[in-house]
Each structure stands twice: as structure tokens, then as C-alpha cells.
Design a protein around this motif. Sequence first.
Motif, short mmCIF file in Angstrom:
data_model
loop_
_atom_site.label_atom_id
_atom_site.label_comp_id
_atom_site.label_asym_id
_atom_site.label_seq_id
_atom_site.Cartn_x
_atom_site.Cartn_y
_atom_site.Cartn_z
N GLU A 2 -2.10 47.62 0.29
CA GLU A 2 -3.06 48.72 0.35
C GLU A 2 -4.20 48.40 1.31
O GLU A 2 -4.49 47.24 1.60
CB GLU A 2 -3.63 48.99 -1.05
N TRP A 3 -4.88 49.43 1.78
CA TRP A 3 -5.96 49.27 2.75
C TRP A 3 -7.14 48.50 2.17
O TRP A 3 -7.80 47.74 2.86
CB TRP A 3 -6.43 50.64 3.27
N TYR A 4 -7.41 48.66 0.87
CA TYR A 4 -8.57 47.99 0.28
C TYR A 4 -8.34 46.49 0.09
O TYR A 4 -9.28 45.74 -0.07
CB TYR A 4 -8.97 48.64 -1.05
N ASN A 5 -7.10 46.05 0.16
CA ASN A 5 -6.82 44.61 0.11
C ASN A 5 -7.24 43.92 1.41
O ASN A 5 -7.34 42.69 1.45
CB ASN A 5 -5.33 44.36 -0.13
N ILE A 6 -7.45 44.68 2.45
CA ILE A 6 -7.90 44.14 3.73
C ILE A 6 -9.40 44.36 3.92
O ILE A 6 -10.13 43.48 4.34
CB ILE A 6 -7.11 44.77 4.89
N VAL A 7 -9.87 45.55 3.57
CA VAL A 7 -11.26 45.94 3.81
C VAL A 7 -12.25 45.17 2.92
O VAL A 7 -13.28 44.70 3.39
CB VAL A 7 -11.44 47.47 3.64
N ILE A 8 -11.95 45.03 1.64
CA ILE A 8 -12.88 44.38 0.71
C ILE A 8 -13.15 42.92 1.08
O ILE A 8 -14.31 42.50 1.13
CB ILE A 8 -12.38 44.53 -0.75
N PRO A 9 -12.14 42.08 1.39
CA PRO A 9 -12.45 40.70 1.80
C PRO A 9 -13.27 40.63 3.09
O PRO A 9 -14.16 39.79 3.22
CB PRO A 9 -11.09 40.05 1.98
#
Length: 73
Positions: A2-9
Motif C-alpha cells: 500500500e502507498w502508506y507503507n512507503i509514505v509514513i516511514p
Amino acid sequence: MEWYNIVIPIATLIVGAVGGFIAGVFYLRKQLEKMQNDPEMIQRMAKQMGYNLNKQQMSRAQNMMKNQKLPRK
């Protein structure tokens, strides 16, 4: 993935780096202000850098630090 697995870190890394930089600047500024009033701290710092200051050099270093204006934002 998912996109949030990249954006959050990435966002966490950026926020942590900025926060650490700001905390480091405030800590360093506070140390420099304390050093202006404490000649023993100046002497210790000089010894750590491999210098041994005599009284004339100490007074010159203190005057230089007192005349230095630390920028406030």
C-alpha cells in the motif's frame, strides 16, 4: 504494498531529522551562552582540542565570546 507503507516511514524520517536538527541548535546555543560566563568550560574545551591557554589568551577568548552576538529567530 500500500502507498502508506512507503509514505509514513519517509514522513517520519523527515520529521525526525528536522526535530533533531532544531533540538541540536537549541542545545548548542545554550552551551555557548553558558560558556560565555564560565571560564573553566572554555579552558576544558581548549584542552580537549589540544590547546593550553594562558591567562592572556583566556581573557581574549572570553572577550571574544562576550562580544559575539548569538542570532535569535
